[in-house]
Every structure is written in C-alpha cells, then in structure tokens.
Design a protein around this motif. Structure first.
Motif, short mmCIF file in Angstrom:
data_model
loop_
_atom_site.label_atom_id
_atom_site.label_comp_id
_atom_site.label_asym_id
_atom_site.label_seq_id
_atom_site.Cartn_x
_atom_site.Cartn_y
_atom_site.Cartn_z
N ILE A 48 -54.46 -19.15 -17.17
CA ILE A 48 -55.47 -18.12 -16.96
C ILE A 48 -56.64 -18.75 -16.20
CG2 ILE A 48 -56.61 -18.50 -19.19
CD1 ILE A 48 -57.02 -15.41 -19.31
N ALA A 49 -57.08 -18.07 -15.16
CA ALA A 49 -58.22 -18.55 -14.38
C ALA A 49 -59.52 -18.10 -15.05
CB ALA A 49 -58.15 -18.00 -12.95
N ASN A 50 -60.62 -18.71 -14.67
CA ASN A 50 -61.92 -18.26 -15.17
C ASN A 50 -62.16 -16.82 -14.72
OD1 ASN A 50 -62.64 -20.61 -16.43
ND2 ASN A 50 -64.03 -21.29 -14.84
N PRO A 51 -62.86 -16.04 -15.53
CA PRO A 51 -63.25 -14.70 -15.10
C PRO A 51 -64.35 -14.80 -14.04
CG PRO A 51 -64.25 -15.20 -17.21
CD PRO A 51 -63.35 -16.35 -16.88
N HIS A 77 -46.19 -21.03 -27.79
CA HIS A 77 -46.65 -20.76 -26.43
C HIS A 77 -47.90 -21.59 -26.12
CE1 HIS A 77 -43.91 -17.42 -26.79
NE2 HIS A 77 -44.65 -16.87 -27.75
N THR A 78 -48.15 -21.82 -24.84
CA THR A 78 -49.38 -22.49 -24.43
C THR A 78 -50.07 -21.65 -23.36
OG1 THR A 78 -48.23 -23.81 -22.75
CG2 THR A 78 -48.55 -24.82 -24.93
N LEU A 79 -51.40 -21.66 -23.41
CA LEU A 79 -52.23 -20.98 -22.43
C LEU A 79 -53.23 -22.00 -21.89
CD1 LEU A 79 -53.19 -18.37 -21.00
CD2 LEU A 79 -54.73 -18.03 -22.95
N ASP A 95 -59.24 -27.03 -22.81
CA ASP A 95 -58.64 -26.20 -21.76
C ASP A 95 -57.21 -25.76 -22.06
OD1 ASP A 95 -57.25 -28.56 -21.32
OD2 ASP A 95 -57.80 -28.75 -19.21
N LEU A 96 -56.68 -26.12 -23.24
CA LEU A 96 -55.32 -25.73 -23.61
C LEU A 96 -55.34 -25.07 -24.98
CD1 LEU A 96 -52.32 -25.83 -22.72
CD2 LEU A 96 -52.14 -27.92 -24.10
N ALA A 97 -54.81 -23.86 -25.05
CA ALA A 97 -54.64 -23.15 -26.32
C ALA A 97 -53.15 -23.17 -26.65
CB ALA A 97 -55.13 -21.71 -26.20
N THR A 98 -52.82 -23.74 -27.80
CA THR A 98 -51.43 -23.82 -28.23
C THR A 98 -51.23 -22.91 -29.43
OG1 THR A 98 -51.31 -26.12 -27.48
CG2 THR A 98 -49.59 -25.37 -28.98
N PHE A 99 -50.29 -21.98 -29.29
CA PHE A 99 -49.96 -21.05 -30.35
C PHE A 99 -49.14 -21.78 -31.41
CE2 PHE A 99 -51.36 -18.46 -27.01
CZ PHE A 99 -51.57 -17.16 -27.45
N GLY A 100 -49.35 -21.46 -32.67
CA GLY A 100 -48.72 -22.18 -33.77
C GLY A 100 -47.24 -21.93 -33.97
N VAL A 122 -56.11 -16.83 -34.25
CA VAL A 122 -55.25 -16.91 -35.43
C VAL A 122 -54.11 -17.85 -35.10
CG1 VAL A 122 -53.69 -15.63 -36.95
CG2 VAL A 122 -55.83 -14.57 -36.21
N ASN A 123 -54.06 -18.98 -35.81
CA ASN A 123 -53.00 -19.98 -35.66
C ASN A 123 -52.93 -20.54 -34.22
OD1 ASN A 123 -51.08 -21.60 -36.91
ND2 ASN A 123 -49.41 -20.18 -36.51
N ILE A 124 -54.09 -20.78 -33.63
CA ILE A 124 -54.21 -21.32 -32.28
C ILE A 124 -55.01 -22.61 -32.35
CG2 ILE A 124 -55.14 -20.92 -29.94
CD1 ILE A 124 -53.09 -18.84 -30.55
N THR A 125 -54.53 -23.64 -31.65
CA THR A 125 -55.24 -24.91 -31.57
C THR A 125 -55.76 -25.09 -30.15
OG1 THR A 125 -53.80 -25.88 -33.23
CG2 THR A 125 -55.05 -27.41 -31.86
N LEU A 126 -57.04 -25.43 -30.01
CA LEU A 126 -57.61 -25.75 -28.71
C LEU A 126 -57.65 -27.26 -28.55
CD1 LEU A 126 -60.66 -23.29 -28.56
CD2 LEU A 126 -58.38 -22.98 -27.59
N SER A 127 -57.21 -27.71 -27.38
CA SER A 127 -57.25 -29.16 -27.11
C SER A 127 -57.44 -29.39 -25.62
CB SER A 127 -55.97 -29.84 -27.59
OG SER A 127 -54.83 -29.32 -26.94
#
Length: 127
Positions: A48-51, A77-79, A95-100, A122-127
C-alpha cells in the motif's frame, strides 16, 4: 413561525459511499477508503502506498479517509508500506503489518497528512 428562524448549512466533502473490494491475489491495495477483504487461501503479499496529503475536496487529498483491511482466510498475510513512511510514520520500524493467521484479523487505517495512522488492529504485528 418561531421568532428565531435559523437555517443551518451542511457541507459534505467527497464521496461518502463505502467501497468494498476483494483481494484474492498478491498485489497492491489502491483504495484509500472502505473495506478490502483478503480472500487468498495462502499468505498474500500486499503493498500500500502512502495516501495523498490534504483535504479531499477541493484539493484531491485523502485526509480523513478510513480503510479497513480484513482477512477472510486463516493465513499470515503481509501488508507493506515500505515504499512510504511506514505505518504511524514509523519508517522501517513499522512498515510491515503481518496478519496473525486467523479469519477476522484486521487493520483499520486513517489517512492523514500523507501517512497511514493505525486506528485499530486485531491480531496484527507491526515491524
């Protein structure tokens, strides 16, 4: 008729119709509002790009837009916002959101000043 006949004017900015899309493959999330449902059975690699900074109307920015990203599958999943400022303006540290890996995992983002701010997760880790 009342002696104080007041009239109020309400100004609405932009399109307020909720938008929903389905992300069934790896790729970019391009919408800045509404809901994206991830339906890929295995882990999706998403970006996802910056808004765009600024008010929606008349400047064409994305400020105030809210985007929900919801997993409908049990996959990690990763975003990535690596091409942007990172979530919460945290750079490479966030800059990385990892779904649990559970159905219902979700991330709610708010666009403000060219950045994605995490409203809830919910159940997301930012790293």
């Amino acid at each position: 008729m009342p002696a104080n006949n007041l009239t109020a004017t309400m100004t609405m900015e932009g399109d307020f119709q909720p938008r929903h899309s389905v992300q069934a493959t790896d790729g970019a999330i391009t919408q800045c509002s509404g809901t994206v449902s991830i339906t890929k059975a295995t882990a999706a690699a998403l970006t996802i790009a910056n808004p765009v900074a600024g008010r929606r109307d008349p400047l064409g920015g994305d400020d105030g837009q809210e985007l929900t990203i919801l997993s409908e599958t049990a996959a990690a999943h990763t975003l990535s916002n690596a091409g942007g400022a990172g979530f919460n303006d945290g750079g490479t540290a966030t800059d990385l959101a990892t779904f649990g890996g559970a159905k219902g995992d979700n991330l709610v983002l708010l666009a403000r000043n060219g950045r994605w701010w995490v409203k809830s997760r919910v159940n997301i880790t930012l790293s």
